[in-house]
Design an enzyme around this catalytic site. Structure first.
Site, PDB file in Angstrom:
ATOM      1  N   TYR A 144      56.246 -12.876   8.929  1.00 22.29           N
ATOM      2  CA  TYR A 144      55.421 -14.037   9.257  1.00 22.29           C
ATOM      3  C   TYR A 144      55.265 -14.091  10.767  1.00 22.29           C
ATOM      4  O   TYR A 144      56.260 -14.026  11.504  1.00 22.29           O
ATOM      5  CB  TYR A 144      56.113 -15.319   8.745  1.00 22.29           C
ATOM      6  CG  TYR A 144      55.361 -16.589   9.052  1.00 22.29           C
ATOM      7  CD1 TYR A 144      54.206 -16.924   8.346  1.00 22.29           C
ATOM      8  CD2 TYR A 144      55.811 -17.459  10.038  1.00 22.29           C
ATOM      9  CE1 TYR A 144      53.520 -18.095   8.618  1.00 22.29           C
ATOM     10  CE2 TYR A 144      55.135 -18.644  10.310  1.00 22.29           C
ATOM     11  CZ  TYR A 144      53.986 -18.951   9.597  1.00 22.29           C
ATOM     12  OH  TYR A 144      53.314 -20.121   9.874  1.00 22.29           O
ATOM     13  N   ASP A 239      57.816  -9.118  17.221  1.00 22.35           N
ATOM     14  CA  ASP A 239      57.757 -10.572  17.116  1.00 22.35           C
ATOM     15  C   ASP A 239      59.202 -11.070  17.119  1.00 22.35           C
ATOM     16  O   ASP A 239      59.898 -11.028  16.103  1.00 22.35           O
ATOM     17  CB  ASP A 239      57.027 -10.976  15.830  1.00 22.35           C
ATOM     18  CG  ASP A 239      56.929 -12.489  15.696  1.00 22.35           C
ATOM     19  OD1 ASP A 239      57.646 -13.210  16.425  1.00 22.35           O
ATOM     20  OD2 ASP A 239      56.136 -12.953  14.851  1.00 22.35           O
ATOM     21  N   LYS A 267      60.597 -20.636  19.810  1.00 24.21           N
ATOM     22  CA  LYS A 267      61.845 -21.275  19.366  1.00 24.21           C
ATOM     23  C   LYS A 267      62.876 -21.439  20.490  1.00 24.21           C
ATOM     24  O   LYS A 267      62.747 -22.355  21.288  1.00 24.21           O
ATOM     25  CB  LYS A 267      62.396 -20.523  18.154  1.00 24.21           C
ATOM     26  CG  LYS A 267      61.370 -20.539  16.982  1.00 24.21           C
ATOM     27  CD  LYS A 267      61.983 -20.264  15.652  1.00 24.21           C
ATOM     28  CE  LYS A 267      60.957 -20.083  14.555  1.00 24.21           C
ATOM     29  NZ  LYS A 267      60.610 -21.280  13.813  1.00 24.21           N
TER      30      LYS A 267
HETATM   31  N1  HOZ Z   1      57.510 -21.499   9.579  1.00 25.57           N
HETATM   32  C1  HOZ Z   1      58.683 -22.201   9.932  1.00 25.57           C
HETATM   33  C2  HOZ Z   1      59.897 -21.547   9.385  1.00 25.57           C
HETATM   34  N2  HOZ Z   1      59.975 -20.146   9.444  1.00 25.57           N
HETATM   35  C3  HOZ Z   1      58.601 -23.637   9.481  1.00 25.57           C
HETATM   36  C4  HOZ Z   1      58.773 -24.542  10.586  1.00 25.57           C
HETATM   37  C5  HOZ Z   1      58.781 -26.029  10.256  1.00 25.57           C
HETATM   38  O1  HOZ Z   1      58.416 -26.450   9.181  1.00 25.57           O
HETATM   39  O2  HOZ Z   1      59.142 -26.764  11.138  1.00 25.57           O
END
Ligand code: HOZ
Length: 433
Positions: A144, A239, A267
């Site tokens: 992702y 990534d 992050k």
């Molecule tokens: N895509 C995020 C986790 N891999 C989700 C982040 C969120 O909902 O804050």
């Protein structure tokens, strides 16, 4: 636990926010219950609006490697806010931040700040296409890279959780420029390169996959990607939105000794505030406007509050390398505790762990090393486990296809309490009560 306030608040939110949340996995749909609405958090503990307390392993989905509301970070944000919250102009702190990143991440010679991981990957891809003069990007199943159109093809994280790995709204014209290979399958990558290698601008990969649950790169996979991209003149983009500053102070690339051309970050780099970044080889980064022709901009990029929080976090990590050993020790203790419980309760499950990242897969498989093995997990079982764990005060990601994150704030007692809760949950599930 009484969660009446959370239930009421979520009902209210659904009237004015799509699905009641600002990011899909937060809705808890895949675990069959309404979400916990958070009031505040400190260290490793998070508290909901009903006053319930949990040990937190979500860590805001990764950023909070130092725990919630770490004193030094809160102080830095306060100080920065007093001087003004946004200027849309150069500041000293953004250069300090860039220098810190260049020092910490081996392959990064120059870096551009943005506001999220999605922005970072989207911009890195544009840059890679401009640099190589090619259109195609190769990504991996279950990886992702945020929600830009080019990456919502066989995507992990929320896209996988909700069964929309190929989102409506992504045009066929965009999708045709994204090639997909199975993660950890170097042969498939080599075959794609043999067919269209001269048109591939970049391979983008999570060096350690964290968005289909935790899946580790198999021996030789990352090395192979480096070789094949070099052979065909394509760029290799790591990534490291999740792994950057988490698996080591220099990210996964330092741990595995691989030098990508570009790296995307997010992050942890924001210390809990919204920050992303992309950086890499200077000759590539110099193509960005205003040094070069590739356009990318942002009013809040390099925002002083975000820089203050992020730089404070990175300084702590840089000055205290022992944190990484401590994090790993705690995560290993947790993983081994879970594995012992799995064996003794005869549960069909696998625990993957590296550094401070961990996923407990409910699966009949003996190992989880690929997207297909991850996807074969029993999500119903996971949901049942999640609900029992939550009830006993353990807050983890509400999806089988995410990671748990250990932070500097977790104590050995927190870890042992979590292992005991895991044991009780597995026993309860096995006895069918
Ligand atoms: N895509 C995020 C986790 N891999 C989700 C982040 C969120 O909902 O804050």
């Amino acid at each position: 636990m009484n969660r009446q306030n959370s239930i009421r608040e979520f009902e209210r939110a659904q009237k004015s926010i799509p699905g009641g949340v600002n990011s899909p996995v937060r809705a808890y749909k895949s675990v069959g219950m309404p979400p916990v609405v958070i009031d505040h958090a400190k260290g490793a503990r998070i508290f909901d609006i009903d006053g319930n307390e949990y040990i937190d392993f979500v860590s805001s989905w990764g950023p909070l490697i130092l725990g919630h509301a770490r004193d030094e970070i809160v102080e830095a944000i306060k100080k920065a806010a007093e001087k003004g919250t946004s200027f849309g102009a150069p500041t000293k702190i953004e250069t300090q931040m860039a220098e810190r990143i260049v020092e910490m991440i081996p392959s990064v010679e120059s870096v551009r700040m943005v506001n999220s991981g999605t922005e970072a990957t989207m911009s890195a891809l544009r840059l890679a296409r401009a640099f190589t003069g090619r259109d195609l990007v190769l990504k991996f199943e279950g990886n992702y890279h945020g929600h830009a159109d080019s990456f919502l093809i066989n995507a992990g994280s929320g896209a996988m959780t909700f069964g929309v790995p190929n989102s409506p709204g992504v045009t066929a014209a965009t999708a045709k420029n994204t090639l997909v290979a199975p993660y950890n399958d170097l042969q498939a990558v080599e075959e794609l390169f043999a067919q269209t290698g001269d048109q591939i601008a970049a391979v983008i990969v999570e060096p350690v996959a964290g968005n289909m649950g935790l899946v580790l790169p198999q021996k030789g996979f990352l090395e192979g990607l480096r070789q094949v991209t070099q052979k065909y003149g394509a760029l290799l983009i790591f990534d490291e939105v999740i792994t950057g500053f988490r698996l080591s102070a220099g990210g996964a690339q330092k741990l595995f000794g691989i030098t990508p051309d570009l790296t995307t970050l997010g992050k942890i780099i924001g210390g809990g505030l919204p920050v992303g970044a992309y950086g890499g080889r200077k000759d590539i980064m110099e193509k960005l406007a205003p040094a070069g022709p590739v356009y990318q901009a942002g009013t809040l990029s390099g925002n002083p509050l975000a820089m203050a929080a992020g730089l404070t976090a990175l300084n702590i990590l840089n000055d205290h390398p022992e944190i990484y050993d401590q994090l790993e020790k705690k995560a290993i203790r947790l993983a081994e505790g879970f594995r012992k419980n799995i064996t003794e309760t005869q549960t069909q499950a696998v625990v993957n762990q590296i550094g401070s990242m961990l996923t407990l897969f409910f699966t009949k498989e003996k190992q989880v090393t690929s997207f297909h093995e991850a996807a074969a997990s029993d999500t119903e079982k996971f949901a049942a486990y999640f609900r029992i764990a939550l009830e006993s005060g353990i807050y983890m990601a509400p999806s089988q296809f995410e990671c748990s994150f250990v932070s500097d704030a977790h104590t050995e007692d927190d870890i042992d309490q979590t292992i005991r809760a895991n044991r009780a949950a597995l026993e309860k599930m096995q006895s069918g009560t």
